[in-house]
Design a protein around this motif. Sequence first.
Motif, PDB file in Angstrom:
ATOM      1  N   SER A 105       0.807  -1.217   0.000  1.00 15.53           N
ATOM      2  CA  SER A 105       0.000   0.000   0.000  1.00 15.53           C
ATOM      3  C   SER A 105       0.844   1.273   0.000  1.00 15.53           C
ATOM      4  CB  SER A 105      -0.942   0.003   1.216  1.00 15.53           C
ATOM      5  OG  SER A 105      -1.900  -1.028   1.073  1.00 15.53           O
ATOM      6  N   VAL A 106       2.166   1.089   0.075  1.00 10.77           N
ATOM      7  CA  VAL A 106       3.098   2.230   0.020  1.00 10.77           C
ATOM      8  C   VAL A 106       4.141   1.877  -1.041  1.00 10.77           C
ATOM      9  CG1 VAL A 106       4.546   3.794   1.394  1.00 10.77           C
ATOM     10  CG2 VAL A 106       2.730   2.492   2.533  1.00 10.77           C
ATOM     11  N   PRO A 107       3.716   1.781  -2.292  1.00  4.63           N
ATOM     12  CA  PRO A 107       4.596   1.221  -3.316  1.00  4.63           C
ATOM     13  C   PRO A 107       5.837   2.071  -3.565  1.00  4.63           C
ATOM     14  CG  PRO A 107       2.580   2.099  -4.310  1.00  4.63           C
ATOM     15  CD  PRO A 107       2.389   2.136  -2.817  1.00  4.63           C
ATOM     16  N   GLY A 108       6.935   1.365  -3.841  1.00  2.00           N
ATOM     17  CA  GLY A 108       8.145   2.065  -4.257  1.00  2.00           C
ATOM     18  C   GLY A 108       9.066   2.478  -3.132  1.00  2.00           C
ATOM     19  N   LEU A 109       8.656   2.260  -1.887  1.00  3.26           N
ATOM     20  CA  LEU A 109       9.462   2.721  -0.758  1.00  3.26           C
ATOM     21  C   LEU A 109       9.861   1.565   0.153  1.00  3.26           C
ATOM     22  CD1 LEU A 109       7.552   5.925   0.448  1.00  3.26           C
ATOM     23  CD2 LEU A 109       9.585   5.842  -1.004  1.00  3.26           C
ATOM     24  N   ARG A 110      10.964   1.790   0.859  1.00  2.91           N
ATOM     25  CA  ARG A 110      11.379   0.918   1.959  1.00  2.91           C
ATOM     26  C   ARG A 110      11.738   1.794   3.140  1.00  2.91           C
ATOM     27  NH1 ARG A 110      12.656  -4.594   1.190  1.00  2.91           N
ATOM     28  NH2 ARG A 110      11.485  -5.225  -0.651  1.00  2.91           N
ATOM     29  N   GLY A 111      11.505   1.277   4.332  1.00  6.96           N
ATOM     30  CA  GLY A 111      11.869   2.028   5.525  1.00  6.96           C
ATOM     31  C   GLY A 111      12.336   1.110   6.630  1.00  6.96           C
ATOM     32  N   VAL A 159       8.708   4.514  11.319  1.00  8.69           N
ATOM     33  CA  VAL A 159      10.079   4.822  10.899  1.00  8.69           C
ATOM     34  C   VAL A 159      10.555   5.995  11.757  1.00  8.69           C
ATOM     35  CG1 VAL A 159      11.552   5.621   9.003  1.00  8.69           C
ATOM     36  CG2 VAL A 159       9.679   4.020   8.525  1.00  8.69           C
ATOM     37  N   LYS A 160      11.484   5.717  12.669  1.00 12.16           N
ATOM     38  CA  LYS A 160      11.905   6.757  13.622  1.00 12.16           C
ATOM     39  C   LYS A 160      12.921   7.705  12.984  1.00 12.16           C
ATOM     40  CE  LYS A 160       9.749   5.922  17.508  1.00 12.16           C
ATOM     41  NZ  LYS A 160       9.842   4.592  18.120  1.00 12.16           N
ATOM     42  N   ASP A 161      13.784   7.127  12.138  1.00 18.91           N
ATOM     43  CA  ASP A 161      14.859   7.903  11.524  1.00 18.91           C
ATOM     44  C   ASP A 161      14.528   8.036  10.034  1.00 18.91           C
ATOM     45  OD1 ASP A 161      17.138   8.841  10.324  1.00 18.91           O
ATOM     46  OD2 ASP A 161      18.469   7.303  11.152  1.00 18.91           O
ATOM     47  N   LEU A 162      14.026   9.224   9.659  1.00 22.31           N
ATOM     48  CA  LEU A 162      13.536   9.387   8.282  1.00 22.31           C
ATOM     49  C   LEU A 162      14.656   9.347   7.251  1.00 22.31           C
ATOM     50  CD1 LEU A 162      10.659  11.978   8.814  1.00 22.31           C
ATOM     51  CD2 LEU A 162      10.439   9.572   8.177  1.00 22.31           C
ATOM     52  N   SER A 163      15.929   9.392   7.710  1.00 26.57           N
ATOM     53  CA  SER A 163      17.017   9.203   6.749  1.00 26.57           C
ATOM     54  C   SER A 163      17.052   7.742   6.292  1.00 26.57           C
ATOM     55  CB  SER A 163      18.366   9.610   7.351  1.00 26.57           C
ATOM     56  OG  SER A 163      18.804   8.657   8.294  1.00 26.57           O
ATOM     57  N   LYS A 164      16.306   6.887   6.984  1.00 26.75           N
ATOM     58  CA  LYS A 164      16.181   5.487   6.576  1.00 26.75           C
ATOM     59  C   LYS A 164      14.790   5.189   6.019  1.00 26.75           C
ATOM     60  CE  LYS A 164      19.898   3.631   9.351  1.00 26.75           C
ATOM     61  NZ  LYS A 164      20.273   2.706  10.431  1.00 26.75           N
ATOM     62  N   LEU A 165      14.250   6.162   5.298  1.00 26.22           N
ATOM     63  CA  LEU A 165      13.072   5.950   4.459  1.00 26.22           C
ATOM     64  C   LEU A 165      13.582   6.177   3.042  1.00 26.22           C
ATOM     65  CD1 LEU A 165      10.006   5.424   4.260  1.00 26.22           C
ATOM     66  CD2 LEU A 165       9.673   7.892   4.429  1.00 26.22           C
ATOM     67  N   SER A 166      13.425   5.184   2.172  1.00 29.36           N
ATOM     68  CA  SER A 166      14.173   5.181   0.916  1.00 29.36           C
ATOM     69  C   SER A 166      13.313   4.701  -0.247  1.00 29.36           C
ATOM     70  CB  SER A 166      15.375   4.224   1.093  1.00 29.36           C
ATOM     71  OG  SER A 166      16.062   4.023  -0.106  1.00 29.36           O
ATOM     72  N   TYR A 167      13.587   5.203  -1.431  1.00 29.94           N
ATOM     73  CA  TYR A 167      13.014   4.582  -2.625  1.00 29.94           C
ATOM     74  C   TYR A 167      13.659   3.205  -2.802  1.00 29.94           C
ATOM     75  CZ  TYR A 167      10.839   9.004  -3.688  1.00 29.94           C
ATOM     76  OH  TYR A 167      10.062  10.122  -3.602  1.00 29.94           O
ATOM     77  N   GLU A 168      12.937   2.311  -3.487  1.00 29.43           N
ATOM     78  CA  GLU A 168      13.422   0.929  -3.599  1.00 29.43           C
ATOM     79  C   GLU A 168      14.777   0.836  -4.304  1.00 29.43           C
ATOM     80  OE1 GLU A 168      10.101  -1.270  -5.174  1.00 29.43           O
ATOM     81  OE2 GLU A 168       9.494  -1.899  -3.160  1.00 29.43           O
ATOM     82  N   ASP A 169      14.952   1.583  -5.380  1.00 28.46           N
ATOM     83  CA  ASP A 169      16.233   1.520  -6.100  1.00 28.46           C
ATOM     84  C   ASP A 169      17.385   1.946  -5.195  1.00 28.46           C
ATOM     85  OD1 ASP A 169      14.961   0.655  -8.333  1.00 28.46           O
ATOM     86  OD2 ASP A 169      15.087   2.561  -9.432  1.00 28.46           O
ATOM     87  N   GLU A 170      17.167   3.032  -4.463  1.00 32.17           N
ATOM     88  CA  GLU A 170      18.204   3.526  -3.560  1.00 32.17           C
ATOM     89  C   GLU A 170      18.401   2.561  -2.388  1.00 32.17           C
ATOM     90  OE1 GLU A 170      16.117   5.341  -5.220  1.00 32.17           O
ATOM     91  OE2 GLU A 170      17.447   6.759  -6.242  1.00 32.17           O
ATOM     92  N   TRP A 175      21.466   0.358   0.857  1.00 29.94           N
ATOM     93  CA  TRP A 175      21.105  -0.165   2.177  1.00 29.94           C
ATOM     94  C   TRP A 175      20.919  -1.679   2.236  1.00 29.94           C
ATOM     95  CZ3 TRP A 175      21.648   3.108   6.044  1.00 29.94           C
ATOM     96  CH2 TRP A 175      21.502   4.497   5.774  1.00 29.94           C
ATOM     97  N   SER A 176      20.726  -2.327   1.099  1.00 30.11           N
ATOM     98  CA  SER A 176      20.269  -3.720   1.165  1.00 30.11           C
ATOM     99  C   SER A 176      21.291  -4.652   1.794  1.00 30.11           C
ATOM    100  CB  SER A 176      19.852  -4.224  -0.212  1.00 30.11           C
ATOM    101  OG  SER A 176      20.948  -4.187  -1.078  1.00 30.11           O
ATOM    102  N   ASN A 177      22.551  -4.245   1.868  1.00 32.60           N
ATOM    103  CA  ASN A 177      23.541  -5.104   2.509  1.00 32.60           C
ATOM    104  C   ASN A 177      23.854  -4.692   3.931  1.00 32.60           C
ATOM    105  OD1 ASN A 177      23.932  -6.798   0.258  1.00 32.60           O
ATOM    106  ND2 ASN A 177      25.135  -5.174  -0.713  1.00 32.60           N
ATOM    107  N   THR A 178      23.085  -3.741   4.460  1.00 29.95           N
ATOM    108  CA  THR A 178      23.371  -3.300   5.828  1.00 29.95           C
ATOM    109  C   THR A 178      22.580  -4.121   6.829  1.00 29.95           C
ATOM    110  OG1 THR A 178      21.646  -1.614   5.803  1.00 29.95           O
ATOM    111  CG2 THR A 178      23.859  -0.938   5.124  1.00 29.95           C
TER     112      THR A 178
END
Length: 178
Positions: A105-111, A159-170, A175-178
């Motif tokens: 329901s929130v397409p395109g984002l990860r948090g 999401v407490k830290d909005l610097s960790k709200l991201s588009y999927e590509d980014e 981030w995907s290996n963190t």
Amino acid sequence: MAIKELTRMGNPVLREVAQEYDISAIGSEAFSSLIDDLVDTMNENGGIGIAAPQIGISSQVAIIKIPGDSERYPNAAESELFIIVNPIIEVLDQELQGFWEGCLSVPGLRGFVQRPRKVKVTYYNQDAKKSEIVLEDFLATVFQHELDHLFGKLYIDRVKDLSKLSYEDEYVQFWSNT
Ligand code: NI
């Protein structure tokens, strides 16, 4: 069976506390057809869980099924299909664990969301049987995410830290290996 249109962030149905489902209707044709629609819509969109409000139905019904080969969550272990009606969630361990969540329901984002690492969920299953399950690790997060949908919450609220709200590509790039 049908693939339904997903409701997306901004649709008020996602912000309502969903109605409790009539337990005596579990096993009815309407119930089976609701579950089929949820399964079809989840699979079509590559999800690992979906709740009735995400197809526009304000009922306390959700399903979870992590496939072994999820593209969106490649590190997640396969799970059975959980059918969850009228759940109550209890935190068993307040210690937090963090995962990068996404939502149909929130397409395109990860948090990045931190949630309690261990919970107990009491619910009615597809046989209208009261069931109890204790969950840890990623599955505990998936349950909390899906059950939030039945109570008007979205993961982005958490999401407490909005610097960790991201588009999927980014997300994949940075981030995907963190
Ligand atoms: Ni979601």
